[in-house]
Design an enzyme around this catalytic site. Structure first.
Site, PDB file in Angstrom:
ATOM      1  N   ASP A 142      50.133  33.929  41.455  1.00 29.04           N
ATOM      2  CA  ASP A 142      50.437  35.310  41.818  1.00 29.04           C
ATOM      3  C   ASP A 142      51.544  35.348  42.867  1.00 29.04           C
ATOM      4  O   ASP A 142      51.288  35.264  44.064  1.00 29.04           O
ATOM      5  CB  ASP A 142      49.162  35.991  42.333  1.00 29.04           C
ATOM      6  CG  ASP A 142      49.394  37.448  42.679  1.00 29.04           C
ATOM      7  OD1 ASP A 142      50.558  37.902  42.582  1.00 29.04           O
ATOM      8  OD2 ASP A 142      48.425  38.135  43.042  1.00 29.04           O
TER       9      ASP A 142
ATOM     10  N   ASN B 294      40.737  41.958  33.312  1.00 26.43           N
ATOM     11  CA  ASN B 294      39.972  41.379  34.425  1.00 26.43           C
ATOM     12  C   ASN B 294      38.951  42.367  34.975  1.00 26.43           C
ATOM     13  O   ASN B 294      39.315  43.480  35.369  1.00 26.43           O
ATOM     14  CB  ASN B 294      40.921  41.030  35.575  1.00 26.43           C
ATOM     15  CG  ASN B 294      41.795  39.841  35.278  1.00 26.43           C
ATOM     16  OD1 ASN B 294      41.859  39.367  34.159  1.00 26.43           O
ATOM     17  ND2 ASN B 294      42.472  39.354  36.297  1.00 26.43           N
ATOM     18  N   ILE B 295      37.710  41.926  35.032  1.00 25.78           N
ATOM     19  CA  ILE B 295      36.641  42.785  35.553  1.00 25.78           C
ATOM     20  C   ILE B 295      35.771  41.987  36.524  1.00 25.78           C
ATOM     21  O   ILE B 295      35.185  40.971  36.149  1.00 25.78           O
ATOM     22  CB  ILE B 295      35.788  43.357  34.390  1.00 25.78           C
ATOM     23  CG1 ILE B 295      36.672  44.269  33.522  1.00 25.78           C
ATOM     24  CG2 ILE B 295      34.569  44.116  34.927  1.00 25.78           C
ATOM     25  CD1 ILE B 295      36.047  44.729  32.219  1.00 25.78           C
ATOM     26  N   ASP B 296      35.703  42.438  37.742  1.00 30.58           N
ATOM     27  CA  ASP B 296      34.874  41.795  38.761  1.00 30.58           C
ATOM     28  C   ASP B 296      33.977  42.833  39.457  1.00 30.58           C
ATOM     29  O   ASP B 296      32.749  42.699  39.484  1.00 30.58           O
ATOM     30  CB  ASP B 296      35.791  41.107  39.796  1.00 30.58           C
ATOM     31  CG  ASP B 296      35.002  40.279  40.800  1.00 30.58           C
ATOM     32  OD1 ASP B 296      33.773  40.187  40.675  1.00 30.58           O
ATOM     33  OD2 ASP B 296      35.616  39.722  41.739  1.00 30.58           O
ATOM     34  N   SER B 297      34.586  43.881  39.964  1.00 29.15           N
ATOM     35  CA  SER B 297      33.832  44.862  40.776  1.00 29.15           C
ATOM     36  C   SER B 297      32.639  45.470  40.038  1.00 29.15           C
ATOM     37  O   SER B 297      31.585  45.690  40.642  1.00 29.15           O
ATOM     38  CB  SER B 297      34.762  45.989  41.244  1.00 29.15           C
ATOM     39  OG  SER B 297      35.763  45.471  42.068  1.00 29.15           O
TER      40      SER B 297
ATOM     41  N   ASP C 121      41.975  32.628  39.341  1.00 31.41           N
ATOM     42  CA  ASP C 121      42.400  34.020  39.505  1.00 31.41           C
ATOM     43  C   ASP C 121      43.205  34.140  40.810  1.00 31.41           C
ATOM     44  O   ASP C 121      42.750  33.691  41.868  1.00 31.41           O
ATOM     45  CB  ASP C 121      41.120  34.877  39.583  1.00 31.41           C
ATOM     46  CG  ASP C 121      41.383  36.355  39.508  1.00 31.41           C
ATOM     47  OD1 ASP C 121      42.424  36.752  38.959  1.00 31.41           O
ATOM     48  OD2 ASP C 121      40.513  37.125  39.981  1.00 31.41           O
TER      49      ASP C 121
ATOM     50  N   HIS D 106      44.859  43.487  35.494  1.00 31.45           N
ATOM     51  CA  HIS D 106      43.921  43.253  36.603  1.00 31.45           C
ATOM     52  C   HIS D 106      43.297  44.586  36.999  1.00 31.45           C
ATOM     53  O   HIS D 106      43.685  45.639  36.486  1.00 31.45           O
ATOM     54  CB  HIS D 106      44.677  42.659  37.799  1.00 31.45           C
ATOM     55  CG  HIS D 106      44.968  41.212  37.632  1.00 31.45           C
ATOM     56  ND1 HIS D 106      44.384  40.251  38.415  1.00 31.45           N
ATOM     57  CD2 HIS D 106      45.763  40.563  36.757  1.00 31.45           C
ATOM     58  CE1 HIS D 106      44.827  39.059  38.025  1.00 31.45           C
ATOM     59  NE2 HIS D 106      45.665  39.219  37.019  1.00 31.45           N
TER      60      HIS D 106
ATOM     61  N   HIS E  79      42.507  46.759  42.504  1.00 24.93           N
ATOM     62  CA  HIS E  79      41.260  46.020  42.713  1.00 24.93           C
ATOM     63  C   HIS E  79      40.224  46.840  43.484  1.00 24.93           C
ATOM     64  O   HIS E  79      40.584  47.735  44.237  1.00 24.93           O
ATOM     65  CB  HIS E  79      41.543  44.723  43.481  1.00 24.93           C
ATOM     66  CG  HIS E  79      42.347  43.751  42.694  1.00 24.93           C
ATOM     67  ND1 HIS E  79      43.634  43.405  43.003  1.00 24.93           N
ATOM     68  CD2 HIS E  79      42.051  43.059  41.569  1.00 24.93           C
ATOM     69  CE1 HIS E  79      44.092  42.539  42.123  1.00 24.93           C
ATOM     70  NE2 HIS E  79      43.155  42.308  41.224  1.00 24.93           N
TER      71      HIS E  79
HETATM   72  P1  13P Z   1      38.288  44.844  39.621  1.00 26.94           P
HETATM   73  O1  13P Z   1      38.186  44.845  41.122  1.00 26.94           O
HETATM   74  O2  13P Z   1      38.754  46.161  39.114  1.00 26.94           O
HETATM   75  O3  13P Z   1      37.041  44.398  38.965  1.00 26.94           O
HETATM   76  O4  13P Z   1      39.447  43.787  39.229  1.00 26.94           O
HETATM   77  C1  13P Z   1      39.179  42.419  39.174  1.00 26.94           C
HETATM   78  C2  13P Z   1      40.407  41.595  39.066  1.00 26.94           C
HETATM   79  O5  13P Z   1      41.499  42.053  38.781  1.00 26.94           O
HETATM   80  C3  13P Z   1      40.263  40.149  39.286  1.00 26.94           C
HETATM   81  O6  13P Z   1      41.497  39.501  39.262  1.00 26.94           O
HETATM   82  O1  G3H Z   2      41.107  40.146  42.242  1.00 25.48           O
HETATM   83  C1  G3H Z   2      40.207  39.879  43.010  1.00 25.48           C
HETATM   84  C2  G3H Z   2      38.893  39.446  42.464  1.00 25.48           C
HETATM   85  O2  G3H Z   2      38.013  40.540  42.344  1.00 25.48           O
HETATM   86  C3  G3H Z   2      38.326  38.337  43.299  1.00 25.48           C
HETATM   87  O3  G3H Z   2      37.921  38.793  44.544  1.00 25.48           O
HETATM   88  O4  G3H Z   2      38.830  37.243  46.286  1.00 25.48           O
HETATM   89  O5  G3H Z   2      36.789  38.615  46.698  1.00 25.48           O
HETATM   90  O6  G3H Z   2      36.710  36.661  45.133  1.00 25.48           O
HETATM   91  P1  G3H Z   2      37.535  37.763  45.727  1.00 25.48           P
HETATM   92 ZN    ZN Z   3      43.121  40.633  40.024  1.00 22.90          ZN
END
Ligand code: 13P
Ligand code: G3H
Ligand code: ZN
Length: 334
Positions: free
Chosen positions: A120, A270-273, A98, A227, A194
């Site tokens: 990127d 993409n889902i992380d948060s 990523d 993203h 993000h």
């Molecule tokens: P979020 O912060 O909205 O979860 O996005 C995650 C992301 O785009 C990782 O590349």
């Molecule tokens: O796009 C960013 C992702 O949420 C990854 O975040 O760089 O803190 O691991 P990170």
């Molecule tokens: Zn991202």
């Protein structure tokens, strides 16, 4: 060099072909540790969803690149064993870098078993972005690794790339970019960002589906990536704040807008948060309600269960990817 094929991963090509045809998006969930990885893999297996396991540069440093390779291999083998035990079909899993920020990082990931990378170059000039992306594609395609590029800049923080304002993707550039670079998918900026603060209070939480539509018209049938697609579940935010956290005015992308995007050319979301929020909420709750607890399994375990539930709901209600794994497996086995 370890090929991703030896580790049991697949690249994203067939995943996106099927996602495009069937009107869903493949979930790309980030992980940094064992509990997140377990939750993602078991949730996607049980919902029979394809999955892209996503690793950022920071996650790679946190988990260690060697350990990560074995965690990835372990995740595939665990999925295969669980599938047998539960009488379920196997699911396709991709291991994806990523926000790769250099050619060297992409090469290193490909050499250690990643099946897909993102380069990127969105913060560079258009010409520099094209040149860097093309260079990564030329290397990656020699090993049948798929590449995601990005055009446009998301507000917030893109790893070490920070942008104060959105620079929406310019539909006039997409056809040229895709043609010149040879990328397999394209991340676009249409108002997502993000982190947990995507919109200001009072602002309408809305993404630019009109720009998406125009991009789709310019490159029909080409896989688009979104993203910054966390929805920031308010129950998790409330729990965090109830038990001592301080999240103020956290606002995410409404789920119905993501569902609409997933029905279109958006093939990867993409889902992380959201995972970070759900995990933090559960751990805070346990620390506050069971202050005598000090066995990490007693708070990380419930956090993992909460994460798994969230991923299953996302697959079902947001991505539309639940039940789609068999279609991709059939294509891969042709
Ligand atoms: P979020 O912060 O909205 O979860 O996005 C995650 C992301 O785009 C990782 O590349
Ligand atoms: O796009 C960013 C992702 O949420 C990854 O975040 O760089 O803190 O691991 P990170
Ligand atoms: Zn991202």
């Amino acid at each position: 060099m370890v090929s991703y094929k030896e580790l049991g991963f697949v690249n994203t090509r067939k995943m996106f072909e099927v996602a495009m045809k069937e009107g869903f998006a493949v979930p790309a969930y980030n992980f940094n540790n064992m509990e997140q990885l377990q939750a993602i893999v078991s949730a996607c297996l049980e919902s029979q969803s394809p999955v892209i396991l996503q690793v950022s540069k920071g996650a790679r440093e946190y988990a260690d690149q060697t350990l990560l390779q074995y965690m990835g291999k372990g995740a595939v083998e665990m999925m295969r064993r669980m599938a047998k035990e539960k009488g379920l079909g196997e699911i396709p899993i991709a291991l994806h870098l990523d926000h790769g920020d250099s050619y060297e990082l992409c090469v290193s990931c490909i050499e250690s078993g990643f099946s897909s990378v993102m380069i990127d170059g969105s913060h560079l000039s258009y010409e520099e972005n094209v040149a860097l992306t093309k260079k990564v594609v030329e290397y990656a395609h020699k090993y049948d690794v798929t590449v995601e590029g990005e055009l446009g800049v998301l507000a917030g923080v893109e790893d070490e790339v920070s942008a104060e304002h959105h620079v929406y993707t310019d539909p006039d550039q997409v056809e040229d970019f895709v043609k010149k670079t040879g990328v397999d998918s394209l991340a676009i900026a249409i108002g997502t960002s993000h982190g947990a603060y995507k919109f200001k209070p009072g602002q309408k939480p809305e993404i630019r589906l009109d720009i998406l539509k125009e991009i789709e018209r310019r490159i029909p049938g080409f896989p688009i990536v979104l993203h910054g697609s966390s929805s920031v579940p308010q129950d998790a935010v409330e729990t965090i704040n109830k038990y001592g956290g301080q999240l103020k005015d956290s606002i995410g992308i409404p789920e119905e807008q993501l569902r609409a995007a997933a029905r279109s050319a958006v093939c990867k979301i993409n889902i992380d948060s959201d995972g970070r929020l759900v995990m933090t909420a559960k751990i805070r709750e346990i620390f506050a309600t069971k202050p005598a607890e000090f066995d990490p399994r007693k708070y990380l375990g419930p956090a993992r269960d909460a994460l798994k539930k969230m991923y299953m709901e996302k697959n079902e209600k947001v991505l539309g990817s639940a039940g789609k794994a068999p279609l991709i497996m059939a294509e891969l086995n042709k």
